[in-house]
Design a protein around this motif. Sequence first.
Motif, PDB file in Angstrom:
ATOM      1  N   THR A   1       0.734  -1.217  -0.337  1.00 55.70           N
ATOM      2  CA  THR A   1      -0.455  -0.366   0.073  1.00 55.70           C
ATOM      3  C   THR A   1       0.778   1.189   0.032  1.00 55.70           C
ATOM      4  OG1 THR A   1      -1.755  -1.075   1.101  1.00 55.70           O
ATOM      5  CG2 THR A   1      -2.148   0.779   1.461  1.00 55.70           C
ATOM      6  N   GLY A   2       1.288   1.497   1.222  1.00 55.84           N
ATOM      7  CA  GLY A   2       2.723   2.829   1.137  1.00 55.84           C
ATOM      8  C   GLY A   2       3.996   2.662  -0.354  1.00 55.84           C
ATOM      9  N   VAL A   3       3.920   1.709  -1.201  1.00 57.94           N
ATOM     10  CA  VAL A   3       4.666   2.216  -2.535  1.00 57.94           C
ATOM     11  C   VAL A   3       4.082   2.760  -3.239  1.00 57.94           C
ATOM     12  CG1 VAL A   3       5.503   0.751  -4.162  1.00 57.94           C
ATOM     13  CG2 VAL A   3       6.870   0.565  -2.038  1.00 57.94           C
ATOM     14  N   VAL A   4       2.996   2.041  -3.672  1.00 60.22           N
ATOM     15  CA  VAL A   4       1.532   2.700  -4.499  1.00 60.22           C
ATOM     16  C   VAL A   4       1.555   3.879  -4.050  1.00 60.22           C
ATOM     17  CG1 VAL A   4      -0.590   2.352  -4.832  1.00 60.22           C
ATOM     18  CG2 VAL A   4       0.951   0.170  -4.924  1.00 60.22           C
ATOM     19  N   ALA A   5       1.057   4.259  -3.038  1.00 59.53           N
ATOM     20  CA  ALA A   5       0.645   5.055  -2.688  1.00 59.53           C
ATOM     21  C   ALA A   5       1.845   6.555  -2.254  1.00 59.53           C
ATOM     22  CB  ALA A   5       0.291   5.647  -0.950  1.00 59.53           C
ATOM     23  N   LEU A   6       3.094   6.131  -2.716  1.00 58.71           N
ATOM     24  CA  LEU A   6       4.544   7.080  -2.411  1.00 58.71           C
ATOM     25  C   LEU A   6       4.135   7.368  -3.830  1.00 58.71           C
ATOM     26  CD1 LEU A   6       6.496   5.870   0.510  1.00 58.71           C
ATOM     27  CD2 LEU A   6       5.741   7.858   0.101  1.00 58.71           C
ATOM     28  N   ALA A   7       4.034   6.260  -4.568  1.00 61.35           N
ATOM     29  CA  ALA A   7       4.445   6.132  -6.539  1.00 61.35           C
ATOM     30  C   ALA A   7       3.536   7.104  -6.674  1.00 61.35           C
ATOM     31  CB  ALA A   7       4.672   5.445  -6.831  1.00 61.35           C
ATOM     32  N   LEU A   8       2.180   7.100  -6.165  1.00 67.43           N
ATOM     33  CA  LEU A   8       0.873   7.891  -7.163  1.00 67.43           C
ATOM     34  C   LEU A   8       0.968   9.722  -6.402  1.00 67.43           C
ATOM     35  CD1 LEU A   8      -1.435   5.442  -6.898  1.00 67.43           C
ATOM     36  CD2 LEU A   8       0.072   5.953  -9.062  1.00 67.43           C
ATOM     37  N   GLY A   9       1.599   9.403  -4.933  1.00 70.45           N
ATOM     38  CA  GLY A   9       1.495  10.772  -4.310  1.00 70.45           C
ATOM     39  C   GLY A   9       2.602  11.987  -4.632  1.00 70.45           C
ATOM     40  N   TYR A  10       3.783  11.218  -4.814  1.00 72.04           N
ATOM     41  CA  TYR A  10       5.456  11.631  -5.474  1.00 72.04           C
ATOM     42  C   TYR A  10       4.565  11.737  -7.627  1.00 72.04           C
ATOM     43  CZ  TYR A  10       9.472  11.863  -8.592  1.00 72.04           C
ATOM     44  OH  TYR A  10      10.057  13.265  -9.414  1.00 72.04           O
ATOM     45  N   LEU A  11       3.391  11.469  -7.822  1.00 69.92           N
ATOM     46  CA  LEU A  11       3.633  12.253  -9.428  1.00 69.92           C
ATOM     47  C   LEU A  11       2.668  13.221  -9.258  1.00 69.92           C
ATOM     48  CD1 LEU A  11       3.393   8.233 -11.031  1.00 69.92           C
ATOM     49  CD2 LEU A  11       5.226  10.168 -11.020  1.00 69.92           C
ATOM     50  N   ALA A  12       2.124  12.862  -8.069  1.00 67.17           N
ATOM     51  CA  ALA A  12       1.266  14.301  -7.945  1.00 67.17           C
ATOM     52  C   ALA A  12       1.662  15.699  -7.614  1.00 67.17           C
ATOM     53  CB  ALA A  12      -0.171  14.131  -7.177  1.00 67.17           C
ATOM     54  N   ILE A  13       2.464  15.331  -7.075  1.00 71.38           N
ATOM     55  CA  ILE A  13       3.892  16.771  -7.026  1.00 71.38           C
ATOM     56  C   ILE A  13       4.752  17.008  -7.720  1.00 71.38           C
ATOM     57  CG2 ILE A  13       2.133  16.787  -4.382  1.00 71.38           C
ATOM     58  CD1 ILE A  13       6.122  15.706  -4.626  1.00 71.38           C
ATOM     59  N   ARG A  14       4.846  15.923  -8.257  1.00 71.22           N
ATOM     60  CA  ARG A  14       6.147  16.189  -9.014  1.00 71.22           C
ATOM     61  C   ARG A  14       6.565  17.592  -9.574  1.00 71.22           C
ATOM     62  NH1 ARG A  14       8.841  14.821 -13.891  1.00 71.22           N
ATOM     63  NH2 ARG A  14      10.790  13.296 -13.633  1.00 71.22           N
ATOM     64  N   ALA A  15       5.522  18.189 -10.651  1.00 68.20           N
ATOM     65  CA  ALA A  15       5.548  19.216 -11.549  1.00 68.20           C
ATOM     66  C   ALA A  15       5.921  19.829 -10.412  1.00 68.20           C
ATOM     67  CB  ALA A  15       4.105  19.656 -12.072  1.00 68.20           C
ATOM     68  N   GLN A  16       5.132  20.587  -9.074  1.00 67.69           N
ATOM     69  CA  GLN A  16       5.827  21.830  -7.531  1.00 67.69           C
ATOM     70  C   GLN A  16       7.183  21.530  -7.111  1.00 67.69           C
ATOM     71  OE1 GLN A  16       2.610  21.920  -5.083  1.00 67.69           O
ATOM     72  NE2 GLN A  16       1.481  20.606  -6.436  1.00 67.69           N
ATOM     73  N   ILE A  17       7.717  20.187  -7.395  1.00 64.92           N
ATOM     74  CA  ILE A  17       9.518  20.445  -7.155  1.00 64.92           C
ATOM     75  C   ILE A  17      10.050  21.464  -7.641  1.00 64.92           C
ATOM     76  CG2 ILE A  17      11.620  19.065  -6.860  1.00 64.92           C
ATOM     77  CD1 ILE A  17       9.548  16.845  -6.857  1.00 64.92           C
ATOM     78  N   ARG A  18      10.957  22.100  -7.225  1.00 63.45           N
ATOM     79  CA  ARG A  18      11.640  23.975  -7.728  1.00 63.45           C
ATOM     80  C   ARG A  18      13.027  22.887  -7.738  1.00 63.45           C
ATOM     81  NH1 ARG A  18       7.718  24.330  -9.794  1.00 63.45           N
ATOM     82  NH2 ARG A  18       6.243  25.727  -9.818  1.00 63.45           N
ATOM     83  N   ARG A  19      14.271  23.593  -7.959  1.00 68.04           N
ATOM     84  CA  ARG A  19      15.032  23.935  -7.690  1.00 68.04           C
ATOM     85  C   ARG A  19      15.770  24.482  -6.330  1.00 68.04           C
ATOM     86  NH1 ARG A  19      18.764  26.603 -12.794  1.00 68.04           N
ATOM     87  NH2 ARG A  19      19.907  25.812 -11.620  1.00 68.04           N
ATOM     88  N   PRO A  20      17.185  23.914  -6.020  1.00 71.14           N
ATOM     89  CA  PRO A  20      17.385  23.882  -4.441  1.00 71.14           C
ATOM     90  C   PRO A  20      17.243  25.766  -4.732  1.00 71.14           C
ATOM     91  CG  PRO A  20      18.135  21.739  -5.416  1.00 71.14           C
ATOM     92  CD  PRO A  20      17.756  22.823  -6.039  1.00 71.14           C
ATOM     93  N   SER A  21      17.153  26.071  -3.540  1.00 67.30           N
ATOM     94  CA  SER A  21      16.807  26.989  -3.118  1.00 67.30           C
ATOM     95  C   SER A  21      16.989  27.682  -1.881  1.00 67.30           C
ATOM     96  CB  SER A  21      16.294  28.192  -3.875  1.00 67.30           C
ATOM     97  OG  SER A  21      16.265  29.806  -3.435  1.00 67.30           O
ATOM     98  N   GLN A  22      17.629  29.281  -1.042  1.00 74.08           N
ATOM     99  CA  GLN A  22      17.405  29.591   0.221  1.00 74.08           C
ATOM    100  C   GLN A  22      15.656  30.176   0.151  1.00 74.08           C
ATOM    101  OE1 GLN A  22      18.791  28.597   3.163  1.00 74.08           O
ATOM    102  NE2 GLN A  22      17.405  30.125   4.262  1.00 74.08           N
ATOM    103  N   MET A  23      15.465  30.637  -0.902  1.00 75.53           N
ATOM    104  CA  MET A  23      14.684  31.085  -1.085  1.00 75.53           C
ATOM    105  C   MET A  23      12.704  30.498  -0.629  1.00 75.53           C
ATOM    106  SD  MET A  23      15.054  34.054  -4.226  1.00 75.53           S
ATOM    107  CE  MET A  23      14.473  32.267  -5.289  1.00 75.53           C
ATOM    108  N   HIS A  24      13.164  29.356  -1.030  1.00 79.69           N
ATOM    109  CA  HIS A  24      11.940  28.366  -0.905  1.00 79.69           C
ATOM    110  C   HIS A  24      11.635  28.849   1.002  1.00 79.69           C
ATOM    111  CE1 HIS A  24      12.061  27.515  -4.703  1.00 79.69           C
ATOM    112  NE2 HIS A  24      13.077  26.147  -4.753  1.00 79.69           N
ATOM    113  N   LEU A  25      12.664  28.144   1.779  1.00 82.26           N
ATOM    114  CA  LEU A  25      12.574  28.026   2.995  1.00 82.26           C
ATOM    115  C   LEU A  25      12.182  29.887   3.778  1.00 82.26           C
ATOM    116  CD1 LEU A  25      13.111  26.954   5.530  1.00 82.26           C
ATOM    117  CD2 LEU A  25      14.939  26.898   5.509  1.00 82.26           C
ATOM    118  N   ASP A  26      12.708  30.831   3.498  1.00 79.39           N
ATOM    119  CA  ASP A  26      12.408  32.160   3.773  1.00 79.39           C
ATOM    120  C   ASP A  26      10.988  32.075   3.339  1.00 79.39           C
ATOM    121  OD1 ASP A  26      14.420  32.354   4.864  1.00 79.39           O
ATOM    122  OD2 ASP A  26      15.340  33.022   2.720  1.00 79.39           O
TER     123      ASP A  26
END
Length: 522
Positions: free
Chosen positions: A200-225
């Motif tokens: 269950t977890g592998v399926v949920a993690l994989a599909l959850g990752y695909l759902a937010i993959r487009a929102q992942i950005r390049r590393p930057s301190q600005m994200h945390l700020d």
Amino acid sequence: MRMGVQLDSVHTVYLFGVAAIVLSMVLRANVVVPAIIATFAVAATYTGSLIGATISVFNGSLVAAKELFSIFLVIALMTSLLNALRTLGADQQMVRPFRRVMTNGHVAFLVVAAVTYVISLFFWPTPAVPLVAATLLPAAIVAGLPPLGAAIAIAVAGQGMALSSDYVIRVAPGISARAAGIPEAAAAVADKALVLSLVTGVVALALGYLAIRAQIRRPSQMHLDRWQSGASLASSLAEQREQVAPNIGSFDKSVLALQAAEGAEDLPGEAALAGGGTLAAAQAAPATRWRTILALATPAVFGALILFMLAPKLIEGLPELKGGDAAALVGGTAALMMLVATFAADGAKAMHTAADHIIDGLVFSFRAMGTVLPIAGFFFLGAREFAGAILGLPAAATAPDLLFEVIRSVEHLIPHSPTVVAFAVLLVGMITGIDGSGFAGLPLTGALSGALGPVAGIHPTTLAAVGQMGAVWTGGGTLIAWSSLIAVAGFCRVPVLDAVRVLFLPVCAGLVLSTLVAVVLW
């Protein structure tokens, strides 16, 4: 009626009690009250005595406590160990090295999920979530992982995978096996639940990752700020409470998680020592040494315990732990390590603080699990091996077997298909999880598994593991907004309803696949 089973008024009252409890869960009401009333009604109908029925209300919780106290004790000892490690700051030291490997948002998603899973497996998600969020979450956001992605990773790995199998502490498998009338098979339920939780977890993690993959950005301190410039943790938690507080269910883990979250900004450790001047620096030197030792020793020791428990299943001829020995081994190890950590932190004062840690652990244990006792007492009343003690019958008397007799009376209406029955138990588990509890429905799914398994031709331990998946994944903190998912969303500072919407399809898909795997494998 088949097999000569004749239903009477006692069976009818028992079924009404089951229906009342399930309806209370659906309505997110507290299920303790209907469980106590139902126990009284069934006992009064069977014995014809109000005094006997009143005694049975007490006996129900007492019998459940006798059966489940080993589980309470393991929770208490594991919690006392975590409290002792927290005093030294060793809990934070355990996870801090993982910050260095989070080079981008994709890696950060996997690291947050993996660390959450391991810590939650040992200590439950309630204390693990504040630790992971305070230590790893800022680094993950800098790496480019969106807060919603972090919430998905934490919820699926902690409240989902780790809690649904509960492989180390074994609270859930113990309740499921005892309710099914096969307490000696708790290890089998745990083994099957571990496999199903991983699927269950592998399926949920994989599909959850695909759902937010487009929102992942390049590393930057600005994200945390940007993330830190938004709502504070306190206001984020207040917002989550405002959305769903009236709907919080009967299980205290959601409340405990909120309390842990509210105290996260005051986590002890190096920051606490920083303001103490010279005295603090002198005290910090041995503390730092022991902090490092215990940060390394704790995961190593418990990792070795898991390998020891798994070894007989992988290598023929090795002796296997029997009954509750596995949980007892974990609890004894936690107690001994707690003593080491306490003496390292407090020296001679450890004679007192060690006892305080155990008391705090017992308080946490009963707050988290205490409501299960009257619920389990009612469902134990439906099993012959417990009913006699609850009803106060003489040893020679034949106790009623209410739930099993009901199942046998409608056996001809039950599809003799393992797949249909397995999905029915999964659905019942998910319904019982609607109240946001996770564990409150396990006595029901366990009892149904023991009764339906022989009828459907599927082993009760398999059905118990399937029902456990439905109850814990739903109410434990992945699909229900008023569960401990509130704390996860509060830490990540994302709307809890957004987390539910993103998690719904991945988790449901994982549960469907794991149920099919259970039917095919077992």
